[in-house]
Scaffold this motif. Structure first.
Motif, mmCIF file in Angstrom:
data_model
loop_
_atom_site.group_PDB
_atom_site.id
_atom_site.type_symbol
_atom_site.label_atom_id
_atom_site.label_comp_id
_atom_site.label_asym_id
_atom_site.label_seq_id
_atom_site.Cartn_x
_atom_site.Cartn_y
_atom_site.Cartn_z
ATOM 1 N N ARG A 213 0.845 -1.188 0.012
ATOM 2 C CA ARG A 213 0.027 0.033 0.063
ATOM 3 C C ARG A 213 0.795 1.211 -0.041
ATOM 4 N NH1 ARG A 213 -2.668 -3.048 4.177
ATOM 5 N NH2 ARG A 213 -4.779 -3.830 3.275
ATOM 6 N N ARG A 214 1.708 1.311 0.738
ATOM 7 C CA ARG A 214 2.828 2.575 1.125
ATOM 8 C C ARG A 214 3.402 2.716 -0.381
ATOM 9 N NH1 ARG A 214 3.300 7.438 2.295
ATOM 10 N NH2 ARG A 214 5.576 8.079 2.764
ATOM 11 N N SER A 215 4.054 1.701 -1.056
ATOM 12 C CA SER A 215 4.511 1.684 -2.311
ATOM 13 C C SER A 215 3.827 2.361 -3.472
ATOM 14 C CB SER A 215 5.240 0.538 -2.774
ATOM 15 O OG SER A 215 6.242 0.037 -1.825
ATOM 16 N N PHE A 216 2.453 1.867 -3.476
ATOM 17 C CA PHE A 216 1.657 2.464 -4.263
ATOM 18 C C PHE A 216 1.541 3.984 -3.957
ATOM 19 C CE2 PHE A 216 -2.428 3.070 -6.544
ATOM 20 C CZ PHE A 216 -2.099 2.819 -7.704
ATOM 21 N N GLU A 217 1.186 4.316 -2.658
ATOM 22 C CA GLU A 217 0.908 5.767 -2.531
ATOM 23 C C GLU A 217 2.432 6.587 -3.003
ATOM 24 O OE1 GLU A 217 -1.715 7.392 -1.409
ATOM 25 O OE2 GLU A 217 -2.656 5.428 -2.007
ATOM 26 N N LEU A 218 3.307 5.881 -2.505
ATOM 27 C CA LEU A 218 4.453 6.689 -2.919
ATOM 28 C C LEU A 218 4.739 6.997 -4.407
ATOM 29 C CD1 LEU A 218 7.125 5.257 -0.384
ATOM 30 C CD2 LEU A 218 6.284 7.514 -0.542
#
Length: 243
Positions: A213-218
């Protein structure tokens, strides 16, 4: 000469000898050193003038730049006045490998070794070297037009090295593969969906769904910086793990 001068052009340019930085009084000397440092086989006097000083009296500036490099190097190394550090081979000017250790040349060598290696261990070692040498954009801070295609090419080579190394590590050491890919999206190419997608895939395979999730947000944040959005393919990789 006890050792070689160190030429760094991957990242902020720097010339040093024995750990001490060597500086030039003239801008044309810095410009010529940069061009020759990314041209292992040298550059003709005509091409140097056209590249660095178009529309000017390039011959005079070239001679001045060569004298300044030779002067600064002799002073740093402590050698006789007749020693030359910019050599002439036919019509070409070049930096001799006997006098200079240039990070870009080692970067090219490592890329070549990685491409022809028959064994994974040899390939991985070469890819590690590529990534270790890539300290940042080629000739960071120099925005002359001749630099830009070379900078883009070096960035692509480094990003490709990160992807290939992560793929080699993915089965046996996925945690290290994640580390390589994080480094790549932080320090090499923050806008590469290929790298981000592979990062999310390996994180997903490890069961690290919050990290996906964090990677996609970044990825969305980085692409927004260039007025872009994640592609359908990137979103599909994300939704494979997070629904």
């Amino acid at each position: 000469m006890a050792g070689k001068a160190k030429v760094e052009v991957l990242g902020v340019p720097r010339l040093s000898y024995g750990g001490a930085e060597i500086c030039f009084a003239r801008a044309e000397a810095r410009e010529l050193l940069a061009l020759l440092a990314v041209s292992r086989d040298g550059v003709s006097a005509e091409a140097i003038a056209e590249t660095l000083w178009p529309g000017e009296v390039g011959g005079r500036r070239l001679d001045s730049a060569v004298r300044e490099i030779n002067r600064a190097m002799r002073q740093a190394v402590g050698c006789a006045a007749g020693v030359r550090f910019v050599l002439k081979s036919g019509e070409r000017r070049l930096l001799p490998a006997a006098s200079f250790d240039t990070d870009f040349w080692r970067f090219e060598n490592a890329c070549k070794r990685a491409s022809i290696a028959a064994e994974d261990t040899v390939r991985a070692a070469a890819l590690h070297e590529v990534l270790a040498l890539y300290r940042g954009p080629l000739l960071a801070g120099c925005d002359d037009l001749w630099v830009l295609p070379l900078r883009q090419a070096a960035q692509r080579q480094a990003a490709d090295a990160a992807e290939r190394l992560a793929e080699l590590m993915r089965a046996d050491d996925p945690g290290r593969a994640v580390d390589v890919l994080r480094l790549a999206v932080e320090c090499i190419d923050p806008y590469s969906e290929t790298l981000w997608c592979l990062l999310m895939t390996v994180q997903g395979e490890l069961g690290r769904l919050p990290a996906v999730r964090r990677s996609f947000e970044l990825l969305r944040e980085r692409l927004a910086e260039i007025d872009a959005v994640p592609s359908p393919q990137a979103r599909q990789v994300y939704e494979r793990w997070v629904r």
